[in-house]
Scaffold this motif. Structure first.
Motif, PDB file in Angstrom:
ATOM      1  N   HIS A   1      12.120  -9.178 -33.265  1.00 40.59           N
ATOM      2  CA  HIS A   1      11.921  -8.203 -32.602  1.00 40.59           C
ATOM      3  C   HIS A   1      11.139  -8.019 -31.176  1.00 40.59           C
ATOM      4  CE1 HIS A   1       7.370  -8.395 -32.774  1.00 40.59           C
ATOM      5  NE2 HIS A   1       7.446  -9.118 -33.721  1.00 40.59           N
ATOM      6  N   GLY A   2      11.567  -7.288 -30.140  1.00 40.87           N
ATOM      7  CA  GLY A   2      11.195  -7.274 -29.030  1.00 40.87           C
ATOM      8  C   GLY A   2      10.010  -7.825 -28.485  1.00 40.87           C
ATOM      9  N   TYR A   3       9.047  -8.215 -28.896  1.00 39.08           N
ATOM     10  CA  TYR A   3       7.555  -8.127 -28.722  1.00 39.08           C
ATOM     11  C   TYR A   3       8.286  -9.639 -28.861  1.00 39.08           C
ATOM     12  CZ  TYR A   3       3.119  -9.449 -27.756  1.00 39.08           C
ATOM     13  OH  TYR A   3       2.058 -10.442 -27.203  1.00 39.08           O
TER      14      TYR A   3
ATOM     15  N   GLU B   1       1.270  -4.621 -29.631  1.00 40.22           N
ATOM     16  CA  GLU B   1       1.543  -6.141 -30.236  1.00 40.22           C
ATOM     17  C   GLU B   1       0.629  -7.248 -29.489  1.00 40.22           C
ATOM     18  OE1 GLU B   1       2.968  -7.914 -32.616  1.00 40.22           O
ATOM     19  OE2 GLU B   1       3.232  -6.109 -33.763  1.00 40.22           O
TER      20      GLU B   1
ATOM     21  N   TYR C   1      14.229  -4.296 -22.554  1.00 38.34           N
ATOM     22  CA  TYR C   1      14.944  -3.711 -23.236  1.00 38.34           C
ATOM     23  C   TYR C   1      16.033  -2.613 -22.767  1.00 38.34           C
ATOM     24  CZ  TYR C   1      10.732  -3.700 -26.209  1.00 38.34           C
ATOM     25  OH  TYR C   1       9.873  -3.982 -26.856  1.00 38.34           O
TER      26      TYR C   1
ATOM     27  N   VAL D   1       8.697  -1.697 -36.634  1.00 42.11           N
ATOM     28  CA  VAL D   1       9.874  -2.516 -34.933  1.00 42.11           C
ATOM     29  C   VAL D   1      10.914  -2.565 -35.194  1.00 42.11           C
ATOM     30  CG1 VAL D   1       8.050  -3.499 -34.250  1.00 42.11           C
ATOM     31  CG2 VAL D   1       9.244  -4.544 -36.220  1.00 42.11           C
ATOM     32  N   ARG D   2      11.360  -2.476 -34.276  1.00 41.44           N
ATOM     33  CA  ARG D   2      13.446  -2.935 -34.941  1.00 41.44           C
ATOM     34  C   ARG D   2      13.848  -4.184 -34.749  1.00 41.44           C
ATOM     35  NH1 ARG D   2      17.055   1.658 -32.259  1.00 41.44           N
ATOM     36  NH2 ARG D   2      16.232   1.778 -29.883  1.00 41.44           N
TER      37      ARG D   2
ATOM     38  N   TRP E   1      15.195  -1.130 -37.730  1.00 44.44           N
ATOM     39  CA  TRP E   1      14.132  -1.329 -38.571  1.00 44.44           C
ATOM     40  C   TRP E   1      13.311  -1.982 -39.367  1.00 44.44           C
ATOM     41  CZ3 TRP E   1      10.819   1.128 -34.745  1.00 44.44           C
ATOM     42  CH2 TRP E   1      11.356   1.870 -33.697  1.00 44.44           C
TER      43      TRP E   1
ATOM     44  N   ALA F   1      17.266   2.046 -19.907  1.00 44.91           N
ATOM     45  CA  ALA F   1      18.021   1.867 -21.077  1.00 44.91           C
ATOM     46  C   ALA F   1      18.531   2.837 -21.598  1.00 44.91           C
ATOM     47  CB  ALA F   1      16.531   1.524 -21.636  1.00 44.91           C
TER      48      ALA F   1
ATOM     49  N   ILE G   1      21.354   3.195 -20.125  1.00 41.75           N
ATOM     50  CA  ILE G   1      23.013   2.760 -20.135  1.00 41.75           C
ATOM     51  C   ILE G   1      23.971   3.907 -21.549  1.00 41.75           C
ATOM     52  CG2 ILE G   1      23.709   0.810 -21.563  1.00 41.75           C
ATOM     53  CD1 ILE G   1      20.980  -0.644 -20.486  1.00 41.75           C
ATOM     54  N   TRP G   2      23.505   4.540 -21.934  1.00 38.70           N
ATOM     55  CA  TRP G   2      24.500   5.073 -23.130  1.00 38.70           C
ATOM     56  C   TRP G   2      24.616   6.438 -22.351  1.00 38.70           C
ATOM     57  CZ3 TRP G   2      25.443   3.029 -27.029  1.00 38.70           C
ATOM     58  CH2 TRP G   2      23.759   1.826 -27.722  1.00 38.70           C
TER      59      TRP G   2
ATOM     60  N   LEU H   1      13.159   4.198 -28.642  1.00 37.83           N
ATOM     61  CA  LEU H   1      13.057   3.801 -28.264  1.00 37.83           C
ATOM     62  C   LEU H   1      11.697   3.330 -27.168  1.00 37.83           C
ATOM     63  CD1 LEU H   1      14.885   1.886 -25.786  1.00 37.83           C
ATOM     64  CD2 LEU H   1      14.189   3.163 -24.839  1.00 37.83           C
TER      65      LEU H   1
ATOM     66  N   TYR I   1      16.203  -7.396 -34.369  1.00 36.83           N
ATOM     67  CA  TYR I   1      17.490  -7.343 -33.201  1.00 36.83           C
ATOM     68  C   TYR I   1      18.057  -9.049 -34.389  1.00 36.83           C
ATOM     69  CZ  TYR I   1      16.736  -4.292 -30.032  1.00 36.83           C
ATOM     70  OH  TYR I   1      15.636  -3.202 -29.410  1.00 36.83           O
TER      71      TYR I   1
ATOM     72  N   LEU J   1      23.386  -3.890 -26.858  1.00 31.67           N
ATOM     73  CA  LEU J   1      24.003  -2.733 -28.371  1.00 31.67           C
ATOM     74  C   LEU J   1      24.692  -2.196 -28.510  1.00 31.67           C
ATOM     75  CD1 LEU J   1      20.141  -0.991 -29.347  1.00 31.67           C
ATOM     76  CD2 LEU J   1      21.861  -2.760 -31.505  1.00 31.67           C
TER      77      LEU J   1
ATOM     78  N   ALA K   1       4.990   0.053 -29.538  1.00 30.80           N
ATOM     79  CA  ALA K   1       4.795  -1.235 -30.590  1.00 30.80           C
ATOM     80  C   ALA K   1       4.544  -2.431 -29.695  1.00 30.80           C
ATOM     81  CB  ALA K   1       5.956  -1.467 -31.623  1.00 30.80           C
ATOM     82  N   HIS K   2       5.830  -2.897 -28.987  1.00 29.52           N
ATOM     83  CA  HIS K   2       5.294  -3.840 -28.006  1.00 29.52           C
ATOM     84  C   HIS K   2       4.295  -3.862 -27.561  1.00 29.52           C
ATOM     85  CE1 HIS K   2       7.966  -6.565 -25.414  1.00 29.52           C
ATOM     86  NE2 HIS K   2       6.688  -6.246 -24.273  1.00 29.52           N
TER      87      HIS K   2
ATOM     88  N   SER L   1       6.850  -6.101 -38.528  1.00 29.62           N
ATOM     89  CA  SER L   1       6.541  -7.589 -37.889  1.00 29.62           C
ATOM     90  C   SER L   1       5.617  -7.846 -38.500  1.00 29.62           C
ATOM     91  CB  SER L   1       6.324  -6.665 -36.442  1.00 29.62           C
ATOM     92  OG  SER L   1       4.500  -6.251 -36.513  1.00 29.62           O
TER      93      SER L   1
ATOM     94  N   ALA M   1      17.939  -5.034 -21.805  1.00 29.24           N
ATOM     95  CA  ALA M   1      19.108  -5.628 -21.861  1.00 29.24           C
ATOM     96  C   ALA M   1      19.743  -5.078 -23.400  1.00 29.24           C
ATOM     97  CB  ALA M   1      19.027  -7.029 -21.459  1.00 29.24           C
ATOM     98  N   LEU M   2      18.582  -5.701 -24.066  1.00 28.54           N
ATOM     99  CA  LEU M   2      19.013  -4.902 -25.403  1.00 28.54           C
ATOM    100  C   LEU M   2      19.785  -3.460 -25.840  1.00 28.54           C
ATOM    101  CD1 LEU M   2      15.853  -6.187 -27.338  1.00 28.54           C
ATOM    102  CD2 LEU M   2      17.994  -6.630 -27.519  1.00 28.54           C
ATOM    103  N   GLN M   3      18.927  -2.749 -24.782  1.00 27.60           N
ATOM    104  CA  GLN M   3      20.543  -1.395 -25.329  1.00 27.60           C
ATOM    105  C   GLN M   3      21.941  -1.856 -25.050  1.00 27.60           C
ATOM    106  OE1 GLN M   3      19.200   1.645 -26.857  1.00 27.60           O
ATOM    107  NE2 GLN M   3      17.487   0.040 -27.081  1.00 27.60           N
TER     108      GLN M   3
ATOM    109  N   THR N   1      11.701   2.040 -17.282  1.00 29.22           N
ATOM    110  CA  THR N   1      12.276   0.656 -17.890  1.00 29.22           C
ATOM    111  C   THR N   1      12.837   2.080 -18.901  1.00 29.22           C
ATOM    112  OG1 THR N   1      10.361  -0.459 -17.806  1.00 29.22           O
ATOM    113  CG2 THR N   1      12.091  -0.525 -20.320  1.00 29.22           C
TER     114      THR N   1
ATOM    115  N   GLU O   1       9.508   2.053 -30.110  1.00 26.62           N
ATOM    116  CA  GLU O   1       9.756   0.269 -29.672  1.00 26.62           C
ATOM    117  C   GLU O   1       9.259  -0.325 -28.608  1.00 26.62           C
ATOM    118  OE1 GLU O   1      13.909  -0.687 -29.179  1.00 26.62           O
ATOM    119  OE2 GLU O   1      13.806  -2.416 -30.043  1.00 26.62           O
TER     120      GLU O   1
END
Lengths: 909, 115
Positions: free
Chosen positions: B30-32, A15, B54, B79-80, B70, A48, A51-52, A5, B82, B61, A11-12, B73, B56-58, A44, A8
């Motif tokens: 991917h997320g971005y 970018e 994120y 990146v992951r 994975w 996230a 949730i698990w 996580l 979806y 999932l 990475a976001h 990009s 929300a994505l979890q 965040t 990720e």
């Protein structure tokens, strides 16, 4: 997972930065912008990840940890709350410990669910005849006890029973005197129970040592064998392994002890005294009982039947079949029936009931008492809950700003409620842990109260069992939610804006309605408890101080058993003469007399009699046998004629002394002296000549007609049963001693003297008469003591609650009171103001409590003796006591309010 | 009224998920890229903190409405990516129709007030 996580998310961000840089932003600026638009990275990630997880549990643990910290920070508050809860939960659990074991428990046997009992009533003694039942609302047609012959018939004809066991009923066990062969120690008294050979097999019990009975042991002519209980083996014989296989003389007959039952097994019946130490096969009963044997008499029902049914058997079908079998068996006895029995025999029936809990006289005896006590304990628990809720409320109101701040910072309402509940649950669980100790102590106390004097044992232990612990836990959770709900709800109502309003200004309205309501409820419940306690206490006093017809003080009862000691009938008169003369020689003893059944110690044998010259007069009277010293020893006055003397012996005419109730019942206003009566039939009507009338003495059932026959005289009857009873009645079980002024060590002296005169005589104990009276009312005493204890507890808790609320109110209103005083209110009016507030609540509480207390009085009406279910004097007494406690509780904070310094208050303002 | 862009509104619960599902229905992202999509397509009328994507994505999932694996990009980062599942597609359909119904309702209630 969490690493993925963050990778990720990074990475976001990368970018984003790259894109912004590409659009011409400086890198540093771009990094800031990217973070800004993303929001809080940590938060965040956490969100996230959450949730698990099990978010509730996680939060709950945090809340618990937080609550622990808060509680540690205010040890005083915590201690009071936990102690209060421990008393409430502990009291309830103590009663439940007993309720569970007496009312709810199954026998400790294999698959108790498969066991069914033939019969539904629990009887104490035996039933004579071919009809059964109490004859109350319905006909006398409900069978619960069976003769040996009926048992064998049912066992042989009911294949649906895998096994059908029979055992001696009720508290009337075989009284045994047991001595090991070759031992010089005196015989020990023990309880025996006759059981069928398949008894242990039916219950799935296997031997701890040796073996248990088989059907071969329960055959006529078999070698006499006995099984010993684990408890006796350990208690009487120190777990000696050589017990198994050894020969014991039981009432003079050699028996081989073949085995020991496993620990925990106490038989198939539960009584509050005389639990069996030995089990003997049914067929040894004639050997032990001699001519009084019941085994072969088909009229005498003295066996309880419990069977293990085959799987798949429908109880209704089985019951119907057994009803048919009962009538089949009765058919074979129609010629032996009396006229009344002949009229009813075809309606005789029986009911099958579940037998997993055994046959419990104790359950019948204590059912009402235990439920009553459980309710009283529940009331105390309610009051305790209200108290803790009040404490929490007061604190919650004080911490309102903090709570508001949390709300302002984004804590959800649910989280605030959870936090408050975590604290209350924690308190109640701690309370329950401590309460378990209270419960153990309480249950021990109750058992001691219930069993005074006699060295009896009942299969009930004060040690908390698994169900009891579960109960305590459940109660603690329920109470935790109950007393935590109001504070939690109020916490959830906190509006964030309150945090911003800085001023701590508060006026009367701030005292929450919930606090007042709780105090009102406490007062009402306490009043109910107090008035119930007062009524029960009064009832006990009435019972113990009723007129028994003699003065118990200075009188002692020696309980002996010449029957099992092996004395022959012709030895008895000299034996008692010897015993009495020895006992009279003890310093301090004024008079000694012996009697078959002593006053208040049980019952007297009933007898149908006929009066000579009065064909219409006849009916039932009690009868007993005495030595000449009896009336003087008991202090029973002879109101007419003369007492029994030494001249009334085998050489003189049979005489009797009767009591006043007898004279009144059978002779009305006529002079009974010189008249004759005798047991039915009419040909015996001239048997005894009445020589005196004694004043009424209570033998156990109030002033009933009773006649006293001399020990030294004996009469003969045609029929063997009456003849047997006549012989038996010469074995007197009691010696009454009059020794006023508490002579020192009288009990030891009596024992020593008895051992000198008759070393083989089984003696069960020497007790002051006052103790016997006390023991007779042990159950009432237990109920009254405990209800009293609960009442005091409720009173104290309610007073503490009222004190807390009033003190809290005064504290909150300090400034207001100061302003009032500055504006001219005098100290008196402040006092009145505070007291008025407190008594307003007490008043409403009493108004609600009085009708509730009257209702409770009606509920316990059948436990009361000489007390009406609603007694204005006692009720107003309870109300007054409560009012007094409330006054003390309110006057302390009111006094503090009077001392408020106006200047100080104004400065705070 | 001054010609100023109004304050962007907060979303109601579930709105973000619905939009993510709709975007993923067209193609895996991917997320971005998802964040970019939402910002561009909503014409910046909606205020979506990029980070809130994120959790929300979890959630999606966890509910098995999307899957993730994975990949790389366009700019060459790990990146992951979806992807909508069949269950997700069905869920989206239901949610959209429920949302439209709600919108319809609100519109109807508001309509007479305007006239």
């Amino acid at each position: 997972m969490s690493d993925e996580l963050s990778e990720e998310i990074h990475a976001h961000l990368d970018e984003k930065v790259e894109e912004l840089v590409a659009s011409g932003m400086k890198r540093e600026e771009a990094e800031h912008a990217a973070r800004r638009e993303f929001g809080n990275v940590m938060l965040t990630e956490e969100k996230a990840r959450e949730i698990w997880k099990w978010p509730r549990l996680e939060n709950f643990l945090i809340d618990i940890r937080y609550a622990l910290r808060t509680l540690r920070k205010s040890p005083g508050f915590t201690a009071v709350a936990i102690l209060t809860l421990a008393l409430g939960i502990g009291g309830t659990t103590a009663i439940f410990t007993l309720v569970q074991q007496v009312m709810l428990r199954s026998l400790p046997v294999v698959k108790p669910g498969q066991l069914w009992r033939i019969g539904d009533a629990v009887e104490c003694c035996y039933s004579d005849g071919y009809t059964q039942g109490n004859g109350g609302r319905q006909l006398k047609n409900d069978w619960s006890l069976f003769s040996w012959e009926a048992y064998k018939f049912l066992r042989a004809n009911t294949p649906a029973f895998e096994d059908l066991a029979a055992f001696q009923i009720g508290e009337n066990n075989a009284e045994l005197a047991v001595r090991r062969a070759g031992s010089s120690a005196p015989a020990q008294a023990a309880n025996g129970e006759y059981v069928s050979g398949n008894f242990f097999r039916t219950f799935g019990i296997s031997a701890w040592r040796g073996r248990l009975f088989t059907d071969a042991d329960d055959r006529e002519g078999a070698q006499p064998v006995a099984v010993m209980s684990f408890r006796s083996w350990r208690g009487m014989y120190g777990s000696d392994p050589s017990v198994v296989g050894a020969t014991y003389y039981i009432n003079g007959h050699p028996f081989t002890v073949i085995g020991i039952t496993p620990p925990g097994f106490f038989g198939a019946k539960i009584a509050s005294s005389d639990m069996p130490d030995f089990w003997l096969p049914l067929t040894t009963e004639p050997l032990m009982a001699g001519a009084t044997s019941r085994l072969r008499n088909p009229r005498l029902a003295w066996l309880d039947l419990i069977g293990r049914v085959r799987p798949g058997t429908h109880p209704k079908t089985l019951q119907a079949q057994l009803q048919v079998e009962l009538r089949q068996w009765l058919t074979s006895h129609v010629p032996d029936m009396t006229a009344q029995e002949k009229a009813l025999w075809e309606q005789q029936t029986l009911h099958l009931t579940s037998g997993g809990a055994g046959v419990s006289l104790m359950r019948e005896n204590y059912r009402q008492a235990l439920w009553l006590l459980l309710m009283a304990a529940g009331c105390v628990l309610l009051v305790a809950c209200a108290n803790v809720a009040n404490l929490l409320l007061a604190r919650g109101l004080k911490n309102r700003r903090q709570t508001a701040l949390r709300a302002a910072l984004g804590a959800s309402r649910a989280r605030l409620v959870c936090k408050a509940l975590a604290e209350s649950l924690l308190l109640s669980v701690f309370g329950a842990a401590l309460g378990t100790a209270v419960a153990y102590a309480g249950a021990s106390l109750i058992l001691r109260l219930a069993m005074t004097g006699r060295a009896s044992w009942i299969p009930v232990s004060p040690t908390p069992s698994a169900p009891t612990l579960l109960f305590a836990l459940a109660v603690s959770v329920i109470t935790g939610v109950a007393f935590g709900a109001a504070p939690a709800w109020i916490a959830s109502q906190t509006r964030p804006v309150e945090a911003l309003r800085g001023a701590s200004r508060s006026v009367a309205g701030n005292r929450h309605w919930a606090q007042k309501a709780l105090v009102i409820a406490q007062v009402a419940v306490s009043l109910v408890l107090l008035s119930a306690a007062a009524m029960l206490g009064r009832s006990l006093r009435n019972l113990e101080h009723q007129n028994f017809g003699f003065d118990a003080s200075g009188r002692y009862l020696v309980s002996i058993d010449p029957k099992i000691s092996g004395y022959k009938q012709e030895q008895l008169v000299p034996l008692f003469r010897e015993i009495e003369s020895h006992l009279r020689s003890i310093p301090g003893v004024r008079m000694v007399g012996s009697v078959l059944e002593a006053p208040l110690n049980g019952w007297v044998w009933p007898h149908d009699i006929r009066v000579e010259g009065k064909p219409e007069a006849g009916g039932s009277t009690g009868w007993t046998r005495i030595t000449p010293g009896f009336f003087a020893a008991l202090g029973d006055k002879i109101v007419m004629g003369r007492p029994i003397t030494d001249e009334d012996n085998a050489d003189t005419r049979p005489v009797a002394v009767v009591n006043e109730a007898f004279a009144k019942r059978f002779f009305g206003k006529e002079n009974p002296i010189g008249r004759h009566f005798g047991p039915t039939p009419r040909k015996n009507a001239g048997m005894y000549q009445i020589v005196g009338v004694a004043s009424d003495v209570d033998f156990g059932d109030g002033p009933e007609p009773i006649c006293f026959l001399p020990e030294a005289q004996s009469t003969h009857f045609g029929d063997p049963e009456t003849e047997e009873r006549e012989v038996w009645s010469h074995y007197l079980y009691n010696v009454v001693i009059w020794a006023p002024g508490n002579p020192p060590a009288i009990e030891r002296e009596v024992k020593r003297n008895l051992a000198d005169v008759a070393p083989n005589l089984v003696m069960n104990g020497v007790r002051p008469y006052s103790e016997i009276i006390h023991a007779d009312f042990a159950q009432q005493n237990m109920i009254a003591s405990l209800t009293g204890l609960f009442g005091v507890l409720g009173l104290v808790l309610a007073a503490v609650g009222l004190y807390g609320v009033t003190a809290h109110g005064v504290e909150q209103r300090t400034n207001e009171i100061g302003v009032r005083m500055a504006l001219g209110a005098d100290r008196g009016s402040v006092l009145v103001m505070v007291l008025r507030g407190a008594f307003w609540q007490v008043g409403i509480g009493l108004a609600l409590g009085i009708p509730a207390a009257i209702g409770a009085g009606h509920l316990i009406a059948n436990q009361l003796f000489g007390v009406r279910p609603w007694d204005p004097l006692m009720l107003s007494g309870a109300a007054l006591l409560l009012g007094l406690a409330a006054l003390i509780a309110a006057i302390i904070p009111a006094d503090r309010a009077m001392r408020v310094d106006p200047a100080m208050a104004l400065r705070n303002e | 009224m001054p010609k100023r862009k109004e304050e962007p509104r907060d979303l109601f619960p579930g709105a973000l998920e619905m939009m993510v599902l709709e975007i993923l229905r067209r193609r895996p992202l991917h997320g971005y890229a998802l964040a970019q999509h939402i910002r561009e397509r909503s014409d910046e009328l909606l205020r979506v903190e990029e980070g809130s994507l994120y959790p929300a994505l979890q959630r999606l999932l966890k509910a098995e409405l999307v899957t993730a694996e994975w990949g790389v990009s366009a700019s060459g980062r790990r990146v992951r990516i979806y992807r909508l599942t069949a269950k997700g597609a069905k869920h989206l359909e239901r949610e959209v129709s429920k949302f439209e119904q709600m919108l319809e309702g609100i519109t109807r209630v508001l309509a007479p007030a305007k006239s």
